[in-house]
Design a protein around this motif. Sequence first.
Motif: not given
Length: 354
Positions: A16-19, A44-52, A86-98
């Motif tokens: 999915a496209p990043l957010v 800058l936070r970037v979020e994404f969805e779980l991939w297939s 897990t649900e915790e993993d799904l909540a952790d689907l994000w990365l950051e630009v310093p």
Amino acid sequence: MPKHTAPVDEPNASLAPLVIVGVLPPIEGGEDNLLPKDAWLNPLRVEFELWSDHSTRPGAFDRVQLIWDGDEAKPIDEKQFDGPYTEEDLADLWLEVPASRLSEGGHTIFYKVWSWNQSPIPRVTEPVNVTIDKSPPVLAGDRKMAFPEAVVPPSKITAQYLTANSDQVLATLPDYAVKKVGDVISWYWEEFPNSQLLVDSLTLDPGNVGQPLHLPLKGDMLRERGNGLRYATCRVRDRVGHEVTTLHVLLDVNILPPPLRKRPSVKEATGAVLDPLFYGVSGVTVVIPRQDDEDLGLKREVFWRGYGELGSHHALEPNPANAREYPIPPAAIVPNIGAGSYLPFLSLDIQVLA
């Protein structure tokens, strides 16, 4: 246990496209993913969805990398996820630009996923643009709005000027670097140069961003805010949130009629009653008392409004021997004779006896 399949070795497959979190909403003709003012002070936070085809068993790792400005050799951030999710993993689907990498200008960003089965080809998303604008607008020239020469002191904004110019005065905003779609121009007209009393505002769009900006001061607004010295200022607020205000321009307004006058009187009347002695013989005399603005050199005229055209008179000039007295001829008196007749005269009712 679900059956694992090898990941699809095609860019963008199942991704999915990043957010990008916190960027301004898109507008037509505007910059892509524009950060608001001071947002670059934080990561800058970037979020994404779980991939297939993600990992579903322990020890089988998926790795996600965030790529900034196309530097795939040095991902800006990355995480590793161990199946099953897990649900915790799904909540952790994000990365950051310093924040240290959020420099002014345009950037690109995308993410890639290295699959659990060690495929040498990652799946990637299409790069998207990120825009960072840290510079406020810079006004050109003297940083003042320009006005038509005909209203610049020592001249004034007059009723005659408004009549001849579509009942408005057009001010021109000084050019500034750099006009962009989404900038908001607000202009002010007030007794003090504090840029609080708003006239109107304009948001730049693709049709006017490259044009000189003429800001109207409408006649209704000018009349409502009255005669006298007024300050004109303008504020430019860009889409990011930077603001800059023009230096004020002081203009003089003289468009409203003079204030209510002290009432005139009829010399031959007793109070508000006119005796028949003065019918059609010598006429009457209107006396104008001294006015508060008499020293301004304004011309005075007297309108004797009676019944019909014959019962009225417009006295253009005073008695040569007394500048406060205006003669009304007997011809304008006679038509107003009648029992109980009242002659409305400059807000003063004169009763004409039979």
